[in-house]
Design an enzyme around this catalytic site. Structure first.
Site: not given
Ligand code: NAP
Length: 309
Positions: A224, A272
């Site tokens: 993000r 994006h």
């Molecule tokens: P996820 O499975 O929920 O994983 C999020 C990761 O971020 C987890 O490892 C979490 O730690 C870590 N995290 C969250 N807050 C944190 C903090 N304050 N400090 C350190 N680590 C933190 O999410 P995901 O499916 O991998 O997706 C991640 C993000 O990518 C989404 O939330 C979305 O915003 C973004 N995204 C972007 C696109 C795009 O098109 N650009 C597409 C898809 C997703 P823990 O493991 O300890 O919980």
């Protein structure tokens, strides 16, 4: 019992087709034709006009169509008692991982320099470090970050990861929490950020933290746009501390026309676009949770609203 679909990039008919394969009898409606709102128990969406979710009195869950749930959580009228189901989509994970590898390898192997050499007919082997001497720091070790970290490890890179809670991953150095951020950044030649947009992650990469990266570090961000203090990044690139950035997400989207990123020579941008996940590859978690509601079982893959992801 009805499901209302407010489709994202993939049209509603694809969701209907994918869900009907498992739940042929389900009453499916397409936004904005919600019909009797009291009959709607499930919604698939990643956002709605403010206040809309609150107008469905019998909602059992909202299933997000995007991995980021910030747009849902930023709706002040989103009913507190309604759970949000995470989007889990194999196509999104694969396409995101491919985008990340393209950016990491493109920087490491200097593909942009080869494109510049080509019109000048320059035949030159540019030396590059062995991948196990390139330290990659993956911020966020969830569905997307975990997959990217393992894939980059498979390409022989020296991979570390950083998450909120401690983790153990084969062959990957795992750092966790604010206390270990400085050590994690200090060893990262390339940062790959796949963090959710939350209060805690806002401006996490700022003047001070960017300065902790080794000189010449490269930034890849497809989580993000809230993560990066964009002025600080431009400043760090302009003074030569950061070698460049590959960005897919921004503080303001679409990126305003007068934003300096558009013309910055060290910024590679996509709008994006890094990943995409169609209904066919994301339907499983929705169907499973409808089944759970019907069987009176607890929901699976529920977003932690307090943590913001
Ligand atoms: P996820 O499975 O929920 O994983 C999020 C990761 O971020 C987890 O490892 C979490 O730690 C870590 N995290 C969250 N807050 C944190 C903090 N304050 N400090 C350190 N680590 C933190 O999410 P995901 O499916 O991998 O997706 C991640 C993000 O990518 C989404 O939330 C979305 O915003 C973004 N995204 C972007 C696109 C795009 O098109 N650009 C597409 C898809 C997703 P823990 O493991 O300890 O919980």
């Amino acid at each position: 019992m009805a499901l209302l679909i407010k489709a994202g990039r993939d049209p509603a008919e694809n969701w209907i087709k994918a869900i009907a394969a498992d739940l042929p009898e389900l009453d499916m409606r397409v936004w904005p034709d919600a019909g009797d709102r009291a009959e709607v128990e499930f919604i698939i969406a990643n956002q709605m006009p403010p206040g809309e979710f609150a107008s469905f009195p019998n909602l059992k869950f909202v299933a997000s169509t995007s991995a980021g749930v910030d747009r849902l959580l930023n709706d002040p009228d989103f009913p507190a008692h309604v759970p949000i189901i995470r989007s889990i989509n194999t196509q999104r994970t694969a396409t995101m991982c491919a985008w990340v590898c393209y950016q990491v390898i493109g920087h490491h192997r200097r593909f942009a320099a080869y494109r510049q050499n080509q019109p000048n007919k320059i035949w030159e082997f540019m030396r590059y470090a062995p991948p196990d001497e390139v330290a990659i720091g993956v911020m966020g070790l969830g569905t997307l970050g975990g997959t990217a970290a393992r894939t980059l490890k498979g390409l022989m890179y020296d991979v570390a990861g950083w998450s909120r809670s401690p983790k153990t991953m084969d062959g990957i150095k795992c750092f966790a929490g604010a206390d270990q951020l400085a050590a994690f950044l200090a060893r990262s030649d390339i940062i790959v950020a796949m963090l959710p947009g939350t209060a805690e992650t806002t401006n996490l990469l700022n003047r001070e933290t960017l300065a902790l990266l080794p000189a010449g570090a490269y930034i890849v961000n497809c989580g993000r746009g809230n993560l990066i203090d964009e002025d600080a990044l431009i400043e760090a690139m302009d003074r030569g501390h950061i070698a460049g950035a590959a960005l897919d997400v921004y503080k303001t989207e679409p990126l305003p026309e007068d934003h300096p990123f558009w013309s910055h020579p060290l910024v590679a941008m996509t709008p994006h676009y890094s990943s995409n996940g169609g209904a066919r590859h994301g339907v499983g978690v929705v169907v499973e949770n409808i089944r759970r509601v019907r069987a009176g079982q607890p929901l699976a893959d529920v977003v932690d609203k307090l943590a913001g992801y």
